[in-house]
Design a protein around this motif. Structure first.
Motif: not given
Ligand code: GLN
Length: 290
Positions: A75, A113, A130-133, A138, A153, A176, A178-180, A223, A249, A251
């Motif tokens: 990412f 992820f 992991a750039g987690i939103t 969640r 995004q 991808q 599992g991502t938002t 993203d 969003e 992170y």
């Molecule tokens: N920000 C997005 C999410 O949390 C994608 C993160 C990622 O692909 N690493 O779902």
């Protein structure tokens, strides 16, 4: 199609850590899964030696003396592997700086992820970055620090494509898993999505972009910063990012639910890094204004 999610984060825990050793070594990588050895071992408080009523409570990490970060190093520029296969990126360096402040050795556990999120929920890693939103769903499963970045995004299409922000729902969209991006796009039209029939979830963002290059999907929602990197990496294929924002969003760093002592320590360290300019210095290394 835009959803603006503004989740007010829990008020910052202002427990600040007294001067810490900062003796964390360089990040070591632990590819292939989270380490769960020694669960529950106490790594101790970094509260300083002088008697002080504000001495922070001791925190616990998965492995004594270590800070395990689960991530998905695909990412860029938040996390990726360098030529030697070592994890680098904004999240990795911020985690390293947090570990240094807490006197811990950073261990980066690189995995998928979804797995990175599960590892922290299950107490196999101490933090997930992991750039987690931050999202409502969640927040029900894990706790988040204060936000450290805004994620935007965007939509990648082939140059000359007739896909627009407004007709995305008439096309096939790659994301991808599992991502938002996947979660929102595959939601029902009533909820602002396009329905599962219009969305394919791929293992990684790179694979989703490859599917676009190959003509298996018409657009990729991802993203913005990884999007720019994937468009550059596939220059020969003639990809472009549509004007506009699909969703905006926040992170943040994820922790296991209820680990309030470690949350206070990590959040305190993160806020110190923001206040003293270290955080911005790391961002500037990876994101250059053009
Ligand atoms: N920000 C997005 C999410 O949390 C994608 C993160 C990622 O692909 N690493 O779902």
């Amino acid at each position: 199609m835009k959803k603006i999610l503004a989740f007010a984060m829990a008020a910052a825990m202002t427990l600040s850590l007294a001067a810490c050793g900062g003796n964390g070594g360089s990040a070591s990588s632990n590819k292939g899964g989270a380490s769960a050895s020694n669960p529950g071992s106490v790594s101790g408080s970094q509260g300083g030696s002088s008697a002080d009523a504000s001495t922070p409570a001791a925190f616990t990490t998965v492995e004594a003396g270590k800070l395990h970060m689960s991530t998905n190093a695909e990412f860029p520029p938040y996390e990726m592997l360098d030529d030697a296969g070592n994890p680098i990126g904004i999240d990795v360096e911020v985690a390293q700086a947090i570990a240094n402040k807490l006197g811990l050795e950073l261990v980066v556990d690189d995995m998928g992820f979804d797995a990175a999120l599960l590892a922290v929920q299950n107490g196999q890693s101490d933090i997930a970055m992991a750039g987690i939103t931050v999202s409502e769903d969640r927040l029900a499963k894990m706790d988040f620090t204060d936000s450290y970045a805004t994620g935007v995004q965007v939509v990648i299409v082939k140059e000359g494509s007739d896909v627009t922000m407004d007709n995305l729902g008439d096309h096939m969209i790659g994301t991808q898993m599992g991502t938002t991006g996947y979660i929102y796009a595959s939601d029902t039209p009533d909820n602002g999505g396009y329905g599962e029939d219009h969305v394919i979830g791929y293992e990684t963002g790179a694979v989703a972009v490859q599917a676009l290059v190959n003509g298996q999907v018409d657009a990729v929602i991802i993203d913005n910063l990884p999007a720019q990197s994937y468009v550059e990496a596939n220059a020969a294929a003639g990809l472009t990012i549509l004007e506009g924002t699909w969703v905006e969003e926040d992170y943040a760093i994820a922790l296991q639910k209820g680990n309030t002592e470690l949350m206070a320590a990590v959040n305190g360290a993160l806020n110190e890094l923001k206040a003293d300019g270290t955080f911005q210095g790391i961002v500037d290394k990876y994101i250059t204004a053009d």
